[in-house]
Write a protein that holds these residues in place. Structure first.
Motif, PDB file in Angstrom:
ATOM      1  N   GLN A  46       0.835  -1.204   0.000  1.00  0.00           N
ATOM      2  CA  GLN A  46       0.000   0.000   0.000  1.00  0.00           C
ATOM      3  C   GLN A  46       0.868   1.252   0.000  1.00  0.00           C
ATOM      4  O   GLN A  46       0.590   2.209  -0.726  1.00  0.00           O
ATOM      5  N   GLN A  47       1.918   1.232   0.815  1.00  0.00           N
ATOM      6  CA  GLN A  47       2.794   2.395   0.895  1.00  0.00           C
ATOM      7  C   GLN A  47       3.535   2.610  -0.425  1.00  0.00           C
ATOM      8  O   GLN A  47       3.637   3.721  -0.919  1.00  0.00           O
ATOM      9  N   ALA A  48       4.043   1.535  -1.008  1.00  0.00           N
ATOM     10  CA  ALA A  48       4.832   1.638  -2.235  1.00  0.00           C
ATOM     11  C   ALA A  48       3.981   2.023  -3.446  1.00  0.00           C
ATOM     12  O   ALA A  48       4.428   2.771  -4.312  1.00  0.00           O
ATOM     13  N   LEU A  49       2.742   1.527  -3.489  1.00  0.00           N
ATOM     14  CA  LEU A  49       1.919   1.711  -4.688  1.00  0.00           C
ATOM     15  C   LEU A  49       0.934   2.867  -4.576  1.00  0.00           C
ATOM     16  O   LEU A  49       0.401   3.317  -5.591  1.00  0.00           O
ATOM     17  N   GLY A  50       0.673   3.325  -3.368  1.00  0.00           N
ATOM     18  CA  GLY A  50      -0.203   4.484  -3.175  1.00  0.00           C
ATOM     19  C   GLY A  50      -1.557   4.309  -3.859  1.00  0.00           C
ATOM     20  O   GLY A  50      -2.211   3.275  -3.719  1.00  0.00           O
ATOM     21  N   ASP A  51      -1.958   5.323  -4.642  1.00  0.00           N
ATOM     22  CA  ASP A  51      -3.275   5.333  -5.280  1.00  0.00           C
ATOM     23  C   ASP A  51      -3.410   4.333  -6.419  1.00  0.00           C
ATOM     24  O   ASP A  51      -4.486   4.202  -6.997  1.00  0.00           O
ATOM     25  N   LYS A  52      -2.339   3.617  -6.746  1.00  0.00           N
ATOM     26  CA  LYS A  52      -2.437   2.580  -7.784  1.00  0.00           C
ATOM     27  C   LYS A  52      -3.061   1.302  -7.233  1.00  0.00           C
ATOM     28  O   LYS A  52      -3.371   0.386  -7.979  1.00  0.00           O
ATOM     29  N   LEU A  53      -3.213   1.217  -5.884  1.00  0.00           N
ATOM     30  CA  LEU A  53      -3.689  -0.005  -5.247  1.00  0.00           C
ATOM     31  C   LEU A  53      -4.918   0.258  -4.393  1.00  0.00           C
ATOM     32  O   LEU A  53      -4.941   1.182  -3.585  1.00  0.00           O
ATOM     33  N   ALA A  54      -5.925  -0.579  -4.593  1.00  0.00           N
ATOM     34  CA  ALA A  54      -7.054  -0.636  -3.673  1.00  0.00           C
ATOM     35  C   ALA A  54      -6.969  -1.990  -2.978  1.00  0.00           C
ATOM     36  O   ALA A  54      -6.707  -3.011  -3.624  1.00  0.00           O
TER      37      ALA A  54
END
Length: 172
Positions: A46-54
């Motif tokens: 989640q931290q690495a991908l930010g808004d690219k991940l739900a």
């Protein structure tokens, strides 16, 4: 290849944008040590991908193996009824060896929940129905253990441990 059934919907607990290009669903059991290991791996992704991940979490308690898993899932759903699902979710994974009722009530108190309402909600049909619906969706999706992950609706059978999950997601 197993497919997620049903697809992510309004009743799911989700972190991240609904339209994120990567949709990660975990079927988890709060007392499962492997789910406990997956918890920081998911946080790192989640931290690495930010808004690219739900990220969506669905309850899959295995009470025959983990006698406190059902109560913990009900506690998360009771907290959700006061808008604190993710806070309770985090507390449960960060204190996996403290899932008895006394500790669950302590977590509720620390999270600022109405503890009497929380205790009633843990016993509610709504909480039981949500846990059961999650579990049934896991069965329909081909889940046979925890944690089980689905990425964009497809079952992920690769190595999720360490950096495995993040590396897989970064390649998508």
């Amino acid at each position: 290849m197993s497919h997620l059934q049903p697809e992510i919907g309004a009743g799911d607990h989700r972190q991240g944008p609904a339209d994120a290009p990567l949709q990660l669903v975990e079927y988890g059991d709060y007392q499962c040590s492997y789910c406990g290991e997956a918890y920081p791996a998911i946080k790192a992704a989640q931290q690495a991908l930010g808004d690219k991940l739900a990220f969506v979490f669905r309850n899959f308690p295995l009470p025959d193996v983990h006698p406190q898993a059902q109560g913990a899932a009900l506690a998360a759903e009771a907290a959700a009824q006061q808008g604190k699902f993710w806070e309770m979710h985090n507390a449960l994974y960060e204190h996996q060896n403290q899932l008895d009722d006394q500790h669950l009530e302590g977590f509720a108190q620390r999270l600022g929940l109405d503890v009497e309402r929380f205790k009633r909600d843990m016993q509610s049909q709504a909480a039981a129905d949500k846990v059961e619906a999650d579990f049934e969706s896991g069965i329909r999706s081909g889940v046979n253990g925890t944690p089980s992950f689905f990425v964009n609706g497809q079952k992920f059978d690769g190595n999720w441990q360490g950096q495995g999950l993040l590396e897989f997601l970064q390649q998508q």
